[in-house]
Write a protein that holds these residues in place. Sequence first.
Motif, PDB file in Angstrom:
ATOM      1  N   ILE A  14       1.104  -1.676   0.079  1.00  0.00           N
ATOM      2  CA  ILE A  14       0.267   0.098  -0.230  1.00  0.00           C
ATOM      3  C   ILE A  14       1.110   1.411  -0.109  1.00  0.00           C
ATOM      4  O   ILE A  14       2.167   0.973   1.214  1.00  0.00           O
ATOM      5  N   GLU A  26      -8.780   5.786   5.138  1.00  0.00           N
ATOM      6  CA  GLU A  26      -8.501   4.870   3.544  1.00  0.00           C
ATOM      7  C   GLU A  26      -7.033   3.717   3.698  1.00  0.00           C
ATOM      8  O   GLU A  26      -6.959   3.118   3.602  1.00  0.00           O
ATOM      9  N   THR A  66      -7.320   0.001   5.724  1.00  0.00           N
ATOM     10  CA  THR A  66      -7.210  -0.679   4.485  1.00  0.00           C
ATOM     11  C   THR A  66      -5.423  -1.712   5.266  1.00  0.00           C
ATOM     12  O   THR A  66      -5.982  -3.044   5.171  1.00  0.00           O
ATOM     13  N   MET A  98      -6.991  -3.942   8.648  1.00  0.00           N
ATOM     14  CA  MET A  98      -7.687  -5.363   8.426  1.00  0.00           C
ATOM     15  C   MET A  98      -7.263  -6.610   7.550  1.00  0.00           C
ATOM     16  O   MET A  98      -7.707  -7.276   7.368  1.00  0.00           O
ATOM     17  N   ILE A  99      -6.380  -5.644   6.473  1.00  0.00           N
ATOM     18  CA  ILE A  99      -5.556  -7.566   5.561  1.00  0.00           C
ATOM     19  C   ILE A  99      -4.469  -7.627   6.496  1.00  0.00           C
ATOM     20  O   ILE A  99      -4.305  -8.792   5.980  1.00  0.00           O
ATOM     21  N   ILE A 119      -1.799  -1.539  -3.921  1.00  0.00           N
ATOM     22  CA  ILE A 119      -2.612  -0.206  -3.379  1.00  0.00           C
ATOM     23  C   ILE A 119      -2.823   1.179  -3.300  1.00  0.00           C
ATOM     24  O   ILE A 119      -1.956   1.375  -2.785  1.00  0.00           O
ATOM     25  N   THR A 175     -14.547   2.329   3.310  1.00  0.00           N
ATOM     26  CA  THR A 175     -12.770   1.801   3.123  1.00  0.00           C
ATOM     27  C   THR A 175     -13.635   0.222   3.694  1.00  0.00           C
ATOM     28  O   THR A 175     -12.720  -0.401   3.363  1.00  0.00           O
ATOM     29  N   ALA A 235     -11.737  -2.590   1.711  1.00  0.00           N
ATOM     30  CA  ALA A 235     -10.181  -3.852   2.241  1.00  0.00           C
ATOM     31  C   ALA A 235     -10.784  -5.457   2.286  1.00  0.00           C
ATOM     32  O   ALA A 235     -10.377  -6.113   1.471  1.00  0.00           O
ATOM     33  N   ILE A 269     -10.750  -6.763  -1.240  1.00  0.00           N
ATOM     34  CA  ILE A 269      -9.152  -7.109  -1.046  1.00  0.00           C
ATOM     35  C   ILE A 269      -9.195  -8.382  -0.142  1.00  0.00           C
ATOM     36  O   ILE A 269      -7.825  -8.494  -1.660  1.00  0.00           O
TER      37      ILE A 269
END
Length: 185
Positions: free
Chosen positions: A7, A17, A21, A24-25, A69, A157, A161, A164
């Motif tokens: 990212i 954002e 993201t 969470m990933i 990202i 967001t 996420a 993704i």
Amino acid sequence: MSKISYIFLADGFEEIEALATLDMIRRAGIEIKSVSINPTNIATGAHGIPVTADCNINDINASNACWLILPGGLPGATNLADCLPLVNILKEHHANGGGIAAICASPAFVLGATGLLEGVDATCYPGCEGQAPSVKFTGRPVEATKQIITGRGPGYTFQFALAIIHAIAGEDAAQKVADGMLLTE
């Protein structure tokens, strides 16, 4: 999941954002690193929050990347679009079938402006559509294809996420993160 995702952070990035993201990933157990496009590893968000990235764009090998990202925010998206090394990485990654995700202003300012959204339904922050007049922007919260995921803005967001995560690790992984964050109650 042997490949890493990146990212990218530029001064003026939208903090929610980028950081939500990224968080969470990582909750999904997916390897991801934040990458500064600045000369240093520090990027300051659109709301004045400085963030030290995991690494610098000059130090990554994107050929092993799974997803690239791009958070939005202004002037973050314009700074990303003006970074020639990043634009070259995105174009090569896309040409090789790699996944690219962008949210807020970045779908229009970065992906649309570089031709990476041609023929793809996309979404972006309202008012940014003029940056890529040939792109079909739907206004939906998230648009996802096998290779491109776009999100509308900060309020979406979590959905961005999760899309993704779903693309990388499947529905069960996305659902597990959503459940753990109480997004499904």
